[in-house]
Design a protein around this motif. Sequence first.
Motif, PDB file in Angstrom:
ATOM      1  N   ARG A  83    -117.742  36.918   5.741  1.00  0.00           N
ATOM      2  CA  ARG A  83    -116.502  37.197   5.011  1.00  0.00           C
ATOM      3  C   ARG A  83    -115.311  36.572   5.738  1.00  0.00           C
ATOM      4  NH1 ARG A  83    -116.240  42.975   3.660  1.00  0.00           N
ATOM      5  NH2 ARG A  83    -115.995  43.291   5.887  1.00  0.00           N
ATOM      6  N   ASP A  84    -115.277  36.681   7.059  1.00  0.00           N
ATOM      7  CA  ASP A  84    -114.170  36.090   7.828  1.00  0.00           C
ATOM      8  C   ASP A  84    -114.099  34.583   7.605  1.00  0.00           C
ATOM      9  OD1 ASP A  84    -113.668  38.636   8.773  1.00  0.00           O
ATOM     10  OD2 ASP A  84    -114.523  38.270  10.763  1.00  0.00           O
ATOM     11  N   ASN A  85    -115.245  33.927   7.610  1.00  0.00           N
ATOM     12  CA  ASN A  85    -115.263  32.481   7.365  1.00  0.00           C
ATOM     13  C   ASN A  85    -114.779  32.148   5.960  1.00  0.00           C
ATOM     14  OD1 ASN A  85    -116.125  31.857   9.953  1.00  0.00           O
ATOM     15  ND2 ASN A  85    -118.287  32.023   9.400  1.00  0.00           N
ATOM     16  N   HIS A  86    -115.144  32.977   4.977  1.00  0.00           N
ATOM     17  CA  HIS A  86    -114.671  32.755   3.611  1.00  0.00           C
ATOM     18  C   HIS A  86    -113.152  32.935   3.543  1.00  0.00           C
ATOM     19  CE1 HIS A  86    -115.001  33.692  -0.976  1.00  0.00           C
ATOM     20  NE2 HIS A  86    -114.647  32.447  -0.753  1.00  0.00           N
ATOM     21  N   LEU A  87    -112.626  33.950   4.227  1.00  0.00           N
ATOM     22  CA  LEU A  87    -111.176  34.185   4.243  1.00  0.00           C
ATOM     23  C   LEU A  87    -110.420  33.026   4.886  1.00  0.00           C
ATOM     24  CD1 LEU A  87    -111.128  37.978   5.142  1.00  0.00           C
ATOM     25  CD2 LEU A  87    -110.436  36.945   2.970  1.00  0.00           C
ATOM     26  N   LYS A  88    -111.039  32.342   5.835  1.00  0.00           N
ATOM     27  CA  LYS A  88    -110.406  31.198   6.508  1.00  0.00           C
ATOM     28  C   LYS A  88    -110.442  29.940   5.643  1.00  0.00           C
ATOM     29  CE  LYS A  88    -111.887  32.957  10.978  1.00  0.00           C
ATOM     30  NZ  LYS A  88    -112.759  32.708  12.146  1.00  0.00           N
ATOM     31  N   SER A  89    -111.292  29.928   4.627  1.00  0.00           N
ATOM     32  CA  SER A  89    -111.478  28.739   3.793  1.00  0.00           C
ATOM     33  C   SER A  89    -110.305  28.549   2.828  1.00  0.00           C
ATOM     34  CB  SER A  89    -112.784  28.856   2.999  1.00  0.00           C
ATOM     35  OG  SER A  89    -112.618  29.752   1.906  1.00  0.00           O
ATOM     36  N   ALA A  90    -110.352  27.425   2.097  1.00  0.00           N
ATOM     37  CA  ALA A  90    -109.306  27.109   1.118  1.00  0.00           C
ATOM     38  C   ALA A  90    -109.266  28.119  -0.025  1.00  0.00           C
ATOM     39  CB  ALA A  90    -109.514  25.700   0.574  1.00  0.00           C
ATOM     40  N   ASP A  91    -110.340  28.887  -0.231  1.00  0.00           N
ATOM     41  CA  ASP A  91    -110.324  29.934  -1.257  1.00  0.00           C
ATOM     42  C   ASP A  91    -109.256  30.986  -0.968  1.00  0.00           C
ATOM     43  OD1 ASP A  91    -112.383  28.834  -2.732  1.00  0.00           O
ATOM     44  OD2 ASP A  91    -113.929  30.196  -1.945  1.00  0.00           O
ATOM     45  N   PHE A  92    -108.998  31.239   0.316  1.00  0.00           N
ATOM     46  CA  PHE A  92    -108.041  32.266   0.692  1.00  0.00           C
ATOM     47  C   PHE A  92    -106.900  31.669   1.523  1.00  0.00           C
ATOM     48  CE2 PHE A  92    -111.702  34.835  -0.422  1.00  0.00           C
ATOM     49  CZ  PHE A  92    -111.124  35.907  -1.085  1.00  0.00           C
ATOM     50  N   PHE A  93    -107.027  31.675   2.859  1.00  0.00           N
ATOM     51  CA  PHE A  93    -105.908  31.287   3.729  1.00  0.00           C
ATOM     52  C   PHE A  93    -105.815  29.796   4.040  1.00  0.00           C
ATOM     53  CE2 PHE A  93    -106.185  35.842   4.841  1.00  0.00           C
ATOM     54  CZ  PHE A  93    -104.852  36.187   4.646  1.00  0.00           C
ATOM     55  N   ASP A  94    -106.906  29.055   3.900  1.00  0.00           N
ATOM     56  CA  ASP A  94    -106.914  27.615   4.173  1.00  0.00           C
ATOM     57  C   ASP A  94    -106.346  27.325   5.570  1.00  0.00           C
ATOM     58  OD1 ASP A  94    -107.230  24.903   3.866  1.00  0.00           O
ATOM     59  OD2 ASP A  94    -105.775  24.696   2.239  1.00  0.00           O
ATOM     60  N   VAL A  95    -107.018  27.866   6.597  1.00  0.00           N
ATOM     61  CA  VAL A  95    -106.491  27.786   7.973  1.00  0.00           C
ATOM     62  C   VAL A  95    -106.347  26.367   8.504  1.00  0.00           C
ATOM     63  CG1 VAL A  95    -107.230  30.091   8.658  1.00  0.00           C
ATOM     64  CG2 VAL A  95    -108.735  28.158   9.068  1.00  0.00           C
ATOM     65  N   GLU A  96    -107.134  25.436   7.993  1.00  0.00           N
ATOM     66  CA  GLU A  96    -106.979  24.058   8.481  1.00  0.00           C
ATOM     67  C   GLU A  96    -105.621  23.494   8.089  1.00  0.00           C
ATOM     68  OE1 GLU A  96    -110.149  21.304   8.034  1.00  0.00           O
ATOM     69  OE2 GLU A  96    -111.673  22.825   8.484  1.00  0.00           O
ATOM     70  N   LYS A  97    -105.137  23.852   6.926  1.00  0.00           N
ATOM     71  CA  LYS A  97    -103.843  23.370   6.459  1.00  0.00           C
ATOM     72  C   LYS A  97    -102.699  24.309   6.857  1.00  0.00           C
ATOM     73  CE  LYS A  97    -101.708  21.494   2.292  1.00  0.00           C
ATOM     74  NZ  LYS A  97    -101.855  21.263   0.849  1.00  0.00           N
ATOM     75  N   TYR A  98    -102.978  25.616   6.889  1.00  0.00           N
ATOM     76  CA  TYR A  98    -101.956  26.632   7.202  1.00  0.00           C
ATOM     77  C   TYR A  98    -102.478  27.548   8.312  1.00  0.00           C
ATOM     78  CZ  TYR A  98    -100.430  25.143   2.563  1.00  0.00           C
ATOM     79  OH  TYR A  98    -100.046  24.405   1.477  1.00  0.00           O
ATOM     80  N   PRO A  99    -102.405  27.114   9.558  1.00  0.00           N
ATOM     81  CA  PRO A  99    -103.010  27.881  10.654  1.00  0.00           C
ATOM     82  C   PRO A  99    -102.257  29.156  11.049  1.00  0.00           C
ATOM     83  CG  PRO A  99    -101.912  25.931  11.511  1.00  0.00           C
ATOM     84  CD  PRO A  99    -101.855  25.835  10.011  1.00  0.00           C
ATOM     85  N   GLU A 100    -101.001  29.295  10.610  1.00  0.00           N
ATOM     86  CA  GLU A 100    -100.210  30.448  11.031  1.00  0.00           C
ATOM     87  C   GLU A 100     -99.501  31.110   9.859  1.00  0.00           C
ATOM     88  OE1 GLU A 100     -98.899  28.887  15.470  1.00  0.00           O
ATOM     89  OE2 GLU A 100     -97.462  28.717  13.820  1.00  0.00           O
ATOM     90  N   MET A 101     -99.237  32.388  10.018  1.00  0.00           N
ATOM     91  CA  MET A 101     -98.294  33.077   9.146  1.00  0.00           C
ATOM     92  C   MET A 101     -97.178  33.593  10.050  1.00  0.00           C
ATOM     93  SD  MET A 101     -99.767  36.788   7.959  1.00  0.00           S
ATOM     94  CE  MET A 101    -101.526  36.639   8.094  1.00  0.00           C
ATOM     95  N   THR A 102     -95.976  33.720   9.498  1.00  0.00           N
ATOM     96  CA  THR A 102     -94.836  34.132  10.306  1.00  0.00           C
ATOM     97  C   THR A 102     -94.032  35.213   9.592  1.00  0.00           C
ATOM     98  OG1 THR A 102     -93.389  32.411   9.398  1.00  0.00           O
ATOM     99  CG2 THR A 102     -94.612  31.860  11.412  1.00  0.00           C
ATOM    100  N   PHE A 103     -93.311  35.974  10.400  1.00  0.00           N
ATOM    101  CA  PHE A 103     -92.351  36.942   9.891  1.00  0.00           C
ATOM    102  C   PHE A 103     -91.087  36.827  10.720  1.00  0.00           C
ATOM    103  CE2 PHE A 103     -90.135  40.986  10.214  1.00  0.00           C
ATOM    104  CZ  PHE A 103     -89.848  41.227   8.892  1.00  0.00           C
ATOM    105  N   LYS A 104     -89.945  36.710  10.042  1.00  0.00           N
ATOM    106  CA  LYS A 104     -88.643  36.687  10.702  1.00  0.00           C
ATOM    107  C   LYS A 104     -87.752  37.698   9.995  1.00  0.00           C
ATOM    108  CE  LYS A 104     -88.849  31.863  12.179  1.00  0.00           C
ATOM    109  NZ  LYS A 104     -89.450  32.171  13.417  1.00  0.00           N
ATOM    110  N   SER A 105     -87.204  38.624  10.778  1.00  0.00           N
ATOM    111  CA  SER A 105     -86.365  39.651  10.166  1.00  0.00           C
ATOM    112  C   SER A 105     -85.014  39.082   9.768  1.00  0.00           C
ATOM    113  CB  SER A 105     -86.176  40.827  11.129  1.00  0.00           C
ATOM    114  OG  SER A 105     -85.435  40.445  12.262  1.00  0.00           O
ATOM    115  N   THR A 106     -84.424  39.695   8.742  1.00  0.00           N
ATOM    116  CA  THR A 106     -83.082  39.315   8.299  1.00  0.00           C
ATOM    117  C   THR A 106     -82.087  40.447   8.522  1.00  0.00           C
ATOM    118  OG1 THR A 106     -83.656  39.961   6.032  1.00  0.00           O
ATOM    119  CG2 THR A 106     -83.874  37.616   6.618  1.00  0.00           C
ATOM    120  N   LYS A 107     -82.580  41.702   8.476  1.00  0.00           N
ATOM    121  CA  LYS A 107     -81.727  42.858   8.785  1.00  0.00           C
ATOM    122  C   LYS A 107     -82.603  44.088   8.920  1.00  0.00           C
ATOM    123  CE  LYS A 107     -80.573  43.975   3.979  1.00  0.00           C
ATOM    124  NZ  LYS A 107     -79.519  44.143   2.993  1.00  0.00           N
ATOM    125  N   ILE A 108     -82.044  45.104   9.543  1.00  0.00           N
ATOM    126  CA  ILE A 108     -82.720  46.389   9.653  1.00  0.00           C
ATOM    127  C   ILE A 108     -81.694  47.472   9.359  1.00  0.00           C
ATOM    128  CG2 ILE A 108     -82.383  46.527  12.157  1.00  0.00           C
ATOM    129  CD1 ILE A 108     -85.214  47.932  12.203  1.00  0.00           C
TER     130      ILE A 108
END
Length: 189
Positions: A83-108
């Motif tokens: 399942r982890d390998n499937h999630l890494k594939s282009a079907d889901f996260f496509d880690v080869e093209k998009y290796p990271e996700m980010t979060f930047k706060s704007t306010k709290i």
Amino acid sequence: MKNIITLVAVLLLSVSSFAQIQWKVDPYHSSLNFSIEHSGISMVNGKFMDYTGNLTTNGDALTDANFDFTVKIESINTNVDKRDNHLKSADFFDVEKYPEMTFKSTKILATGKSDKYLLYGELTIKGVTKDVIFDVHYGGTIKNDQGEKLGLKAETTINRFDYNVDYDPTGAAVGKEVNIVAHLQFAKQ
């Protein structure tokens, strides 16, 4: 002229008394978790194992805090390799093209309860950036022989289709909504 010098001195003292404090996420005492409905009858849980996070505060409170996180998608772990390998594939996260996700706060924003905040920010997954709001429970700070620590829990729900994670477009087998729960401990730098 004397009044101007006094004003400048007061402003400098005021600014220095609100010095920013830098914090770094402690991965040994933190976890980035998610859950998603499967086949409409159960939940699948997972987490990301490799991430960095920085927090800047003005004093001990979270008011005016800034968060900055980067998550390595390759580190996804649902305890099932296939399942982890499937999630890494282009079907889901496509880690080869998009290796990271980010979060930047704007306010709290404080909610009126001393330990509850609303954290607004921009979450980027697969090159798509969307505004999100996390409910934050502030656990406080503590000093020990390892330094000063700050703890919190942040929760939100996102729609995976908003980020082009659109495998199973009906959402019958893999739910559309993803619950995110981050248990975070930060070390003062």
